[in-house]
Design an enzyme around this catalytic site. Structure first.
Site, PDB file in Angstrom:
ATOM      1  N   HIS A  57      -6.265  -7.212   0.191  1.00  0.00           N
ATOM      2  CA  HIS A  57      -5.369  -6.056   0.222  1.00  0.00           C
ATOM      3  C   HIS A  57      -4.322  -6.226   1.311  1.00  0.00           C
ATOM      4  O   HIS A  57      -3.140  -5.769   1.129  1.00  0.00           O
ATOM      5  CB  HIS A  57      -6.039  -4.490   0.017  1.00  0.00           C
ATOM      6  CG  HIS A  57      -5.113  -3.593   0.171  1.00  0.00           C
ATOM      7  ND1 HIS A  57      -4.622  -3.409  -0.888  1.00  0.00           N
ATOM      8  CD2 HIS A  57      -5.031  -2.456   0.903  1.00  0.00           C
ATOM      9  CE1 HIS A  57      -3.960  -2.210  -0.923  1.00  0.00           C
ATOM     10  NE2 HIS A  57      -4.090  -1.657   0.357  1.00  0.00           N
TER      11      HIS A  57
ATOM     12  N   ASP B 148      -7.239  -8.346  -4.560  1.00  0.00           N
ATOM     13  CA  ASP B 148      -6.880  -6.949  -4.364  1.00  0.00           C
ATOM     14  C   ASP B 148      -7.362  -6.049  -5.588  1.00  0.00           C
ATOM     15  O   ASP B 148      -6.569  -5.947  -6.318  1.00  0.00           O
ATOM     16  CB  ASP B 148      -5.840  -6.466  -3.809  1.00  0.00           C
ATOM     17  CG  ASP B 148      -5.614  -5.259  -3.317  1.00  0.00           C
ATOM     18  OD1 ASP B 148      -6.679  -4.471  -3.225  1.00  0.00           O
ATOM     19  OD2 ASP B 148      -4.562  -4.749  -3.255  1.00  0.00           O
TER      20      ASP B 148
ATOM     21  N   ASP C  38       0.986  -1.178   0.109  1.00  0.00           N
ATOM     22  CA  ASP C  38      -0.092   0.011   0.116  1.00  0.00           C
ATOM     23  C   ASP C  38       0.909   1.210   0.070  1.00  0.00           C
ATOM     24  O   ASP C  38       1.820   1.434  -0.672  1.00  0.00           O
ATOM     25  CB  ASP C  38      -0.786   0.020   1.276  1.00  0.00           C
ATOM     26  CG  ASP C  38      -2.068   1.110   1.103  1.00  0.00           C
ATOM     27  OD1 ASP C  38      -2.928   0.725   0.550  1.00  0.00           O
ATOM     28  OD2 ASP C  38      -1.913   2.303   1.802  1.00  0.00           O
ATOM     29  N   TRP C  39       0.584   2.228   0.643  1.00  0.00           N
ATOM     30  CA  TRP C  39       1.533   3.538   0.848  1.00  0.00           C
ATOM     31  C   TRP C  39       3.020   3.108   1.488  1.00  0.00           C
ATOM     32  O   TRP C  39       3.730   3.997   1.136  1.00  0.00           O
ATOM     33  CB  TRP C  39       0.896   4.493   1.869  1.00  0.00           C
ATOM     34  CG  TRP C  39       0.052   5.501   1.128  1.00  0.00           C
ATOM     35  CD1 TRP C  39      -1.378   5.240   0.842  1.00  0.00           C
ATOM     36  CD2 TRP C  39       0.529   6.454   0.688  1.00  0.00           C
ATOM     37  NE1 TRP C  39      -1.540   6.507   0.292  1.00  0.00           N
ATOM     38  CE2 TRP C  39      -0.698   7.329   0.083  1.00  0.00           C
ATOM     39  CE3 TRP C  39       1.666   7.142   0.348  1.00  0.00           C
ATOM     40  CZ2 TRP C  39      -0.552   8.674  -0.830  1.00  0.00           C
ATOM     41  CZ3 TRP C  39       1.761   8.368  -0.133  1.00  0.00           C
ATOM     42  CH2 TRP C  39       0.633   9.215  -0.845  1.00  0.00           C
TER      43      TRP C  39
ATOM     44  N   TRP D 156     -13.307   4.513  -3.095  1.00  0.00           N
ATOM     45  CA  TRP D 156     -12.490   4.690  -1.728  1.00  0.00           C
ATOM     46  C   TRP D 156     -12.040   6.062  -1.323  1.00  0.00           C
ATOM     47  O   TRP D 156     -12.296   6.575  -0.063  1.00  0.00           O
ATOM     48  CB  TRP D 156     -11.406   3.699  -1.710  1.00  0.00           C
ATOM     49  CG  TRP D 156     -10.179   4.084  -0.886  1.00  0.00           C
ATOM     50  CD1 TRP D 156      -8.829   4.410  -0.989  1.00  0.00           C
ATOM     51  CD2 TRP D 156     -10.365   4.215   0.715  1.00  0.00           C
ATOM     52  NE1 TRP D 156      -8.097   4.750  -0.047  1.00  0.00           N
ATOM     53  CE2 TRP D 156      -9.040   4.681   0.939  1.00  0.00           C
ATOM     54  CE3 TRP D 156     -11.254   3.793   1.610  1.00  0.00           C
ATOM     55  CZ2 TRP D 156      -8.708   4.686   2.447  1.00  0.00           C
ATOM     56  CZ3 TRP D 156     -10.955   3.970   2.977  1.00  0.00           C
ATOM     57  CH2 TRP D 156      -9.981   4.327   3.315  1.00  0.00           C
TER      58      TRP D 156
END
Length: 306
Positions: free
Chosen positions: A280, A250, A123-124, A164
């Protein structure tokens, strides 16, 4: 800059998170300092594995991976991004930018004098970590990318992302644990969900988690676009070992692994994998599988010492 520190008693009942606290101070870019928390486990002279989390999780996400990686002889550094976990939390969304997040983790690497790092990013953790790989390629020895990407805004993002993003700004009470639960394929215990909520006693602590979706470069004129394009120029020459381990469930990051495999030279010859039955947050769904991929990858690609 105004910020909050989550009270210690919020973390009193964490399950499966026995790790000692460590903090460094980083600049808040307004003349003050913020406390950045990190896990530091394993031998101080061991090869470093840097585990970077994303939105809206914290280093707790890696709890089932840290110990087996340490048991294999490695040193694990797992920070909480500013605004998350046990790190300080500026109360205004505008205090968080893509660049400040990169700078805060850069400060950690430089303060701890880390080198020959194996990056694990999701992710980030990838949006930040891959920028740092490109800006400091000499500090990194290997990269494992899982359910992440380095967008420039030059290509359309999935519809799931835009939904999202809208949700993150419109929902009255930001449901941190509910987001984790909704993006996993396995059932999470009440104690696990409570641990994800623990850093955020109320909405005043959640400016960082609300801001992250707005910081993803979604257009070619995004503030982070130029820096990410420049990073890709370096990554397209990055020939150190680089492996992808995306999950099969995901919708937000699906296909990002193919792009990296095509563009990053270090991906050539690696045993890329798709982890089955992972959402995810595959560190929650399949921590053992992801740990095995990591350890096999590191052992198959030893760091060459002169």
């Amino acid at each position: 800059m105004e910020f909050l520190s989550t009270p210690q008693n919020c973390f009193a009942n964490l399950v499966d998170y026995p790790f000692a606290e460590h903090f460094i101070q980083v600049s808040d870019n307004a003349g003050g300092e913020l406390n950045l928390h990190y896990v530091d486990e394993g031998p101080k002279d061991g090869e470093v594995v840097l585990m970077l989390h994303g939105e809206p999780s914290w280093s707790y996400l890696y709890r089932h991976m840290i110990t087996p990686v340490v048991d294999a002889g490695y040193r694990v550094i797992a920070p909480d991004l500013i605004g998350f976990g046990k790190s300080d939390k500026p109360t205004e969304q505008g205090a968080y930018t893509y660049q400040t997040h990169v700078d805060w983790i850069r400060a950690l690497l430089l303060t701890l004098k880390l080198s020959e790092i194996t990056l694990v990013c999701q992710d980030w953790g990838g949006l930040i970590g891959l920028r740092l790989v490109a800006e400091h390629p000499d500090l990194f020895a290997r990269v494992l990318a899982a359910n992440t990407m380095l967008p420039t805004g030059d290509h359309a993002l999935p519809e799931a992302f835009h939904k999202w993003k809208d949700f993150s700004q419109q929902v009255e009470i930001f449901p941190v644990a509910g987001i984790i639960k909704g993006a996993t394929t396995t059932s999470l215990s009440e104690s696990t969900l409570a641990a994800y909520n623990a850093p955020f006693p109320d909405e005043s602590y959640k400016a960082g988690v609300r801001q992250f979706p707005l910081l993803v470069p979604a257009t070619p004129n995004d503030p982070a676009t130029a820096a990410n394009r420049k990073a890709w120029q370096v990554l397209q020459r990055f020939n150190k070992p680089f492996i992808t381990a995306f999950s099969d469930s995901d919708p937000v990051t699906a296909g990002g692994d193919d792009i990296m495999q095509k563009l990053i030279p270090g991906c050539q010859g690696q045993h890329h994998t798709t982890i089955i039955n992972g959402g995810h947050f595959l560190q929650e769904d399949q921590p053992q599988a992801l740990t095995k991929v990591l350890l096999d990858f590191m052992q198959a690609n030893p760091i060459c010492t002169q």
